[in-house]
Design an enzyme around this catalytic site. Sequence first.
Site, PDB file in Angstrom:
ATOM      1  N   ALA A  81      -3.748  -0.552   6.017  1.00 46.71           N
ATOM      2  CA  ALA A  81      -3.498  -0.061   4.670  1.00 46.71           C
ATOM      3  C   ALA A  81      -3.846   1.423   4.565  1.00 46.71           C
ATOM      4  O   ALA A  81      -3.153   2.207   3.915  1.00 46.71           O
ATOM      5  CB  ALA A  81      -4.338  -0.866   3.689  1.00 46.71           C
ATOM      6  N   ARG A  88      -1.335   4.503   3.246  1.00 49.25           N
ATOM      7  CA  ARG A  88      -1.679   5.338   2.082  1.00 49.25           C
ATOM      8  C   ARG A  88      -1.715   6.826   2.444  1.00 49.25           C
ATOM      9  O   ARG A  88      -1.218   7.669   1.695  1.00 49.25           O
ATOM     10  CB  ARG A  88      -3.012   4.895   1.481  1.00 49.25           C
ATOM     11  CG  ARG A  88      -2.851   3.574   0.759  1.00 49.25           C
ATOM     12  CD  ARG A  88      -4.014   3.169  -0.073  1.00 49.25           C
ATOM     13  NE  ARG A  88      -3.693   1.929  -0.744  1.00 49.25           N
ATOM     14  CZ  ARG A  88      -3.161   1.826  -1.963  1.00 49.25           C
ATOM     15  NH1 ARG A  88      -2.910   2.910  -2.665  1.00 49.25           N
ATOM     16  NH2 ARG A  88      -2.871   0.646  -2.483  1.00 49.25           N
ATOM     17  N   HIS A 141       0.815  -1.218   0.000  1.00 46.20           N
ATOM     18  CA  HIS A 141       0.000   0.000   0.000  1.00 46.20           C
ATOM     19  C   HIS A 141       0.852   1.274   0.000  1.00 46.20           C
ATOM     20  O   HIS A 141       0.579   2.207  -0.752  1.00 46.20           O
ATOM     21  CB  HIS A 141      -0.941   0.001   1.211  1.00 46.20           C
ATOM     22  CG  HIS A 141      -2.030  -1.006   1.062  1.00 46.20           C
ATOM     23  ND1 HIS A 141      -3.194  -0.760   0.392  1.00 46.20           N
ATOM     24  CD2 HIS A 141      -2.113  -2.293   1.475  1.00 46.20           C
ATOM     25  CE1 HIS A 141      -3.958  -1.836   0.403  1.00 46.20           C
ATOM     26  NE2 HIS A 141      -3.328  -2.783   1.065  1.00 46.20           N
ATOM     27  N   GLY A 142       1.884   1.296   0.864  1.00 49.47           N
ATOM     28  CA  GLY A 142       2.709   2.499   0.946  1.00 49.47           C
ATOM     29  C   GLY A 142       3.446   2.759  -0.361  1.00 49.47           C
ATOM     30  O   GLY A 142       3.501   3.900  -0.850  1.00 49.47           O
ATOM     31  N   SER A 169      -3.373  -8.373   0.906  1.00 50.94           N
ATOM     32  CA  SER A 169      -3.793  -9.300   1.970  1.00 50.94           C
ATOM     33  C   SER A 169      -5.174  -8.961   2.506  1.00 50.94           C
ATOM     34  O   SER A 169      -5.873  -9.839   3.011  1.00 50.94           O
ATOM     35  CB  SER A 169      -2.772  -9.288   3.107  1.00 50.94           C
ATOM     36  OG  SER A 169      -1.576  -9.894   2.676  1.00 50.94           O
ATOM     37  N   CYS A 170      -5.550  -7.688   2.393  1.00 52.85           N
ATOM     38  CA  CYS A 170      -6.892  -7.284   2.845  1.00 52.85           C
ATOM     39  C   CYS A 170      -7.963  -8.082   2.092  1.00 52.85           C
ATOM     40  O   CYS A 170      -9.066  -8.267   2.603  1.00 52.85           O
ATOM     41  CB  CYS A 170      -7.118  -5.791   2.599  1.00 52.85           C
ATOM     42  SG  CYS A 170      -5.733  -4.744   3.067  1.00 52.85           S
TER      43      CYS A 170
HETATM   44  P1  FAD Z   1       3.487  -4.356   3.643  1.00 52.86           P
HETATM   45  O1  FAD Z   1       2.122  -4.649   3.141  1.00 52.86           O
HETATM   46  O2  FAD Z   1       3.939  -5.063   4.855  1.00 52.86           O
HETATM   47  O3  FAD Z   1       4.489  -4.668   2.452  1.00 52.86           O
HETATM   48  C1  FAD Z   1       5.856  -4.420   2.539  1.00 52.86           C
HETATM   49  C2  FAD Z   1       6.513  -4.915   1.264  1.00 52.86           C
HETATM   50  O4  FAD Z   1       7.885  -4.552   1.309  1.00 52.86           O
HETATM   51  C3  FAD Z   1       6.459  -6.419   1.118  1.00 52.86           C
HETATM   52  O5  FAD Z   1       5.938  -6.744  -0.148  1.00 52.86           O
HETATM   53  C4  FAD Z   1       7.914  -6.848   1.286  1.00 52.86           C
HETATM   54  O6  FAD Z   1       8.244  -7.975   0.498  1.00 52.86           O
HETATM   55  C5  FAD Z   1       8.665  -5.611   0.813  1.00 52.86           C
HETATM   56  N1  FAD Z   1      10.012  -5.489   1.377  1.00 52.86           N
HETATM   57  C6  FAD Z   1      10.344  -5.559   2.693  1.00 52.86           C
HETATM   58  N2  FAD Z   1      11.679  -5.365   2.856  1.00 52.86           N
HETATM   59  C7  FAD Z   1      12.181  -5.170   1.625  1.00 52.86           C
HETATM   60  C8  FAD Z   1      13.507  -4.915   1.139  1.00 52.86           C
HETATM   61  N3  FAD Z   1      14.533  -4.830   1.958  1.00 52.86           N
HETATM   62  N4  FAD Z   1      13.682  -4.770  -0.216  1.00 52.86           N
HETATM   63  C9  FAD Z   1      12.627  -4.843  -1.057  1.00 52.86           C
HETATM   64  N5  FAD Z   1      11.361  -5.095  -0.640  1.00 52.86           N
HETATM   65  C10 FAD Z   1      11.130  -5.245   0.684  1.00 52.86           C
HETATM   66  N6  FAD Z   1      -5.570  -3.122   6.367  1.00 52.86           N
HETATM   67  C11 FAD Z   1      -6.700  -2.394   6.161  1.00 52.86           C
HETATM   68  O7  FAD Z   1      -6.641  -1.160   6.192  1.00 52.86           O
HETATM   69  N7  FAD Z   1      -7.890  -3.012   5.889  1.00 52.86           N
HETATM   70  C12 FAD Z   1      -8.016  -4.360   5.817  1.00 52.86           C
HETATM   71  O8  FAD Z   1      -9.101  -4.886   5.545  1.00 52.86           O
HETATM   72  C13 FAD Z   1      -6.856  -5.157   6.055  1.00 52.86           C
HETATM   73  N8  FAD Z   1      -6.926  -6.505   6.008  1.00 52.86           N
HETATM   74  C14 FAD Z   1      -5.796  -7.249   6.175  1.00 52.86           C
HETATM   75  C15 FAD Z   1      -5.892  -8.637   6.111  1.00 52.86           C
HETATM   76  C16 FAD Z   1      -4.759  -9.428   6.274  1.00 52.86           C
HETATM   77  C17 FAD Z   1      -4.877 -10.924   6.198  1.00 52.86           C
HETATM   78  C18 FAD Z   1      -3.498  -8.810   6.505  1.00 52.86           C
HETATM   79  C19 FAD Z   1      -2.259  -9.620   6.662  1.00 52.86           C
HETATM   80  C20 FAD Z   1      -3.392  -7.422   6.583  1.00 52.86           C
HETATM   81  C21 FAD Z   1      -4.542  -6.635   6.427  1.00 52.86           C
HETATM   82  N9  FAD Z   1      -4.494  -5.231   6.520  1.00 52.86           N
HETATM   83  C22 FAD Z   1      -5.629  -4.478   6.322  1.00 52.86           C
HETATM   84  C23 FAD Z   1      -3.234  -4.538   6.846  1.00 52.86           C
HETATM   85  C24 FAD Z   1      -2.547  -4.053   5.577  1.00 52.86           C
HETATM   86  O9  FAD Z   1      -2.347  -5.148   4.714  1.00 52.86           O
HETATM   87  C25 FAD Z   1      -1.212  -3.418   5.929  1.00 52.86           C
HETATM   88  O10 FAD Z   1      -1.435  -2.383   6.844  1.00 52.86           O
HETATM   89  C26 FAD Z   1      -0.535  -2.840   4.695  1.00 52.86           C
HETATM   90  O11 FAD Z   1      -0.274  -3.872   3.775  1.00 52.86           O
HETATM   91  C27 FAD Z   1       0.780  -2.140   5.052  1.00 52.86           C
HETATM   92  O12 FAD Z   1       1.405  -1.725   3.892  1.00 52.86           O
HETATM   93  P2  FAD Z   1       2.973  -1.420   3.861  1.00 52.86           P
HETATM   94  O13 FAD Z   1       3.219  -0.701   2.568  1.00 52.86           O
HETATM   95  O14 FAD Z   1       3.381  -0.773   5.115  1.00 52.86           O
HETATM   96  O15 FAD Z   1       3.737  -2.810   3.885  1.00 52.86           O
END
Ligand code: FAD
Length: 453
Positions: free
Chosen positions: A300, A304, A10-11, A42-43
């Site tokens: 998520a 965002r 998401h970010g 994953s959401c």
């Molecule tokens: P993440 O989604 O954790 O992704 C980080 C990415 O960075 C990963 O793909 C990883 O492989 C990559 N990465 C890490 N380190 C490195 C590196 N060194 N080099 C290159 N790539 C790297 N949120 C909601 O708001 N509503 C919902 O309904 C909801 N449902 C969910 C259901 C489930 C089952 C889960 C697990 C989560 C849910 N969430 C929900 C939470 C939401 O998915 C997370 O808050 C969101 O994905 C966070 O986004 P992010 O960009 O911080 O990182």
Amino acid sequence: KKVAIIGASHGGHQSILELLTRYGKDVDITLFEAGDFISFMSCGMELYLQDKVTDVTDVRNFRPENFPQENVHILANHEVTQIDADNKKLTVVDHIKEATNEFTYDKLILSSGVTPNALPLPGKELENIFLMRGYDWARKIKAKLEDDSVQNVTVIGTGYIGIEAAQVFAEAGRNVTIIDVIDRPLGTYLDQEMTDILRAELEEHGVHVVTGAKISEFSGSTSVTAVKTDQGDFPSDLVIEAAGVKPNTAWLTGTVELDQRGWIVTDEYLRTNLPDVSAVGDATLALSIPAGKKMPIALATVARREARYVVEHLFEEKPNVPFKGVVGSSALSVFDYQFAATGLNEFSAGRAGIPLKTDFYQDTLRPKYVPVEQGNSDVYVKLAYDEQTHQLLGGAVLSKAAITAQGNTLALAVAQQLTLEDLADSDFFFQPGFDRQWSLLNLAAQHALGEEP
Ligand code: FAD
């Protein structure tokens, strides 16, 4: 301007969108993603497991081909292993070519997220102990759903992810046990009045809810066969762990400042200790508006909003406004019920050391002359507020009726720091096909003020 982004979730996705909106062709964007599959959402995993999506490969934020622009480069299987802040250089391992490359940037946005915890217990290496996040685990869980030899499923963790897992397997007719160390299912999201209702709902649908339990071991020879706890042993053909997360930040140790538990430390502008390096999403703590401080809010929606703010101010020496914060809102179906929760509750406020007062209100959604068969339903509202000022700090709505949008109204009230008095006479519509002469949130606020609505 060269912008590097780490993490295609998401970010990362929001960062690309914002960069293109604001700077168009004037920015060169490279996104590095360690994983193979770009941007699984994953959401949407529960919907996929329930066969309610077009295809698993559609359950994603974006495909690389959604960004055909020449100035956007999306690199899967590319893991960033080091930041050289002095020379503004990244070390990147290409897992396909097994090569290590260097890449320079002007600005860097970290959104490396988290990984679910695998409990460090005896037997942790046994087969069929799964986590629930990302594409690979989604596929593996789906295969178990389609495998009739898997009858006993134990889910560890009663947060919304654990509840989603329990629900999917219970609906598929499996024997499901859900275990938590705290004393109430969903206890970090909702206060006791609501978790009591949802515990009964889970049990009515055959889910065995075990709370206040300490897990000591996974037993079995090659595959797991049971989860041992101080409240008994639970036979298990499959275990799904949804008990907390750890940030993907070990690779940053020694360069980017991390807190004691590994979360990336950011300032009020979401900037790290390194020049030109910002961080958003689950790998950071989020500024909670009602708490007035940073706390873990892994959503998520938060990632965002943070990415949007970071990109808006990316090329400013010092932004003229700090990030305004989030309230942290979530919604979930639990069999026939649905709830939406926002801001602080008794559990999260206790953890953050914020004193609050709460009020629980129960009523029917529509006038009493509308029978249940015609769509009337019991509704429950919990409001959390500051005892002195009456400022709203959080709340939740729960019903078998579709009332989650009222959770968003409450989220807006919390974000705008409205009071009980504001909510008590906010001008909401009335139409008996939907609500009462005074709408649900008006009534709940009036009740909290000691009136008899
Ligand atoms: P993440 O989604 O954790 O992704 C980080 C990415 O960075 C990963 O793909 C990883 O492989 C990559 N990465 C890490 N380190 C490195 C590196 N060194 N080099 C290159 N790539 C790297 N949120 C909601 O708001 N509503 C919902 O309904 C909801 N449902 C969910 C259901 C489930 C089952 C889960 C697990 C989560 C849910 N969430 C929900 C939470 C939401 O998915 C997370 O808050 C969101 O994905 C966070 O986004 P992010 O960009 O911080 O990182």
